[in-house]
Design a protein around this motif. Sequence first.
Motif, short mmCIF file in Angstrom:
data_model
loop_
_atom_site.label_atom_id
_atom_site.label_comp_id
_atom_site.label_asym_id
_atom_site.label_seq_id
_atom_site.Cartn_x
_atom_site.Cartn_y
_atom_site.Cartn_z
N LEU A 79 82.03 6.15 -2.16
CA LEU A 79 81.18 7.06 -1.40
C LEU A 79 81.49 6.95 0.09
N PRO A 80 81.41 8.07 0.83
CA PRO A 80 81.71 8.02 2.26
C PRO A 80 80.67 7.26 3.07
N ARG A 81 79.42 7.22 2.58
CA ARG A 81 78.36 6.53 3.30
C ARG A 81 78.20 5.09 2.84
N GLN A 82 77.69 4.26 3.72
CA GLN A 82 77.43 2.87 3.37
C GLN A 82 76.25 2.79 2.40
N VAL A 83 76.37 1.92 1.41
CA VAL A 83 75.30 1.67 0.46
C VAL A 83 74.86 0.23 0.62
#
Length: 216
Positions: free
Chosen positions: A53-57
């Motif tokens: 995913l492009p966003r941090q989790v």
Amino acid sequence: MLYRLTKIVSAPFLNLLWPTTVTGAEHVPDTGPALLASNHLSVVDSTFLPLVLPRQVRFVAKAEYFTGNPVTATWMRATGQVPIDRQSPTAAQDMLDAAAKVLKDGELFGIYPEGTRSPDGRLYRGKIGVAWLALATGAPVIPVAMEGTEKVLPIGTSVPRFGKVGIRIGAPMTFTGSHTDARDRRRVTDEIMDAIHALSGQERAPGYAPSRSKDN
């Protein structure tokens, strides 16, 4: 910056050794808070999901990981893990409070409603923490199904094996109700588990997964 660098270096390497197929990534919002509620088959679930995913989790992890091996500690910080003292008598509420702060800051938080890894590949009953978070913060819940990670690193092993990984991401779910109402928490949790089951196709287990003292 460290998180982005980790992804740039790790993602191609991991995908080369463990080809990963992702469907439904468009369901993850570009901005704003969301709960990624996933089944849990292996410790490496928390590695593969963020890297696609492009966003941090953000996830929670045992506090010992941040104070022991310096390599592990650096990896935990680089990947945005949230340290929690699981020996504390208030550990469960501490986890919820930490997760709520992540969501209120507009970030993505990853959670495993089963509470621990599945010991046999079945999907177990969800614990109500995920519903508490959804109802307390108003953040949407995005169901996720991991596949193949239990073959990459089975329970009881420490050396990864080659294999393919599949990640299915469902449409966001929003809920009404009160996080202080036990019936609302149970209803919402069951709906989330039904959505995860629809994605994973796992056999359903009748109860909760047995706890594992070494689980992360």
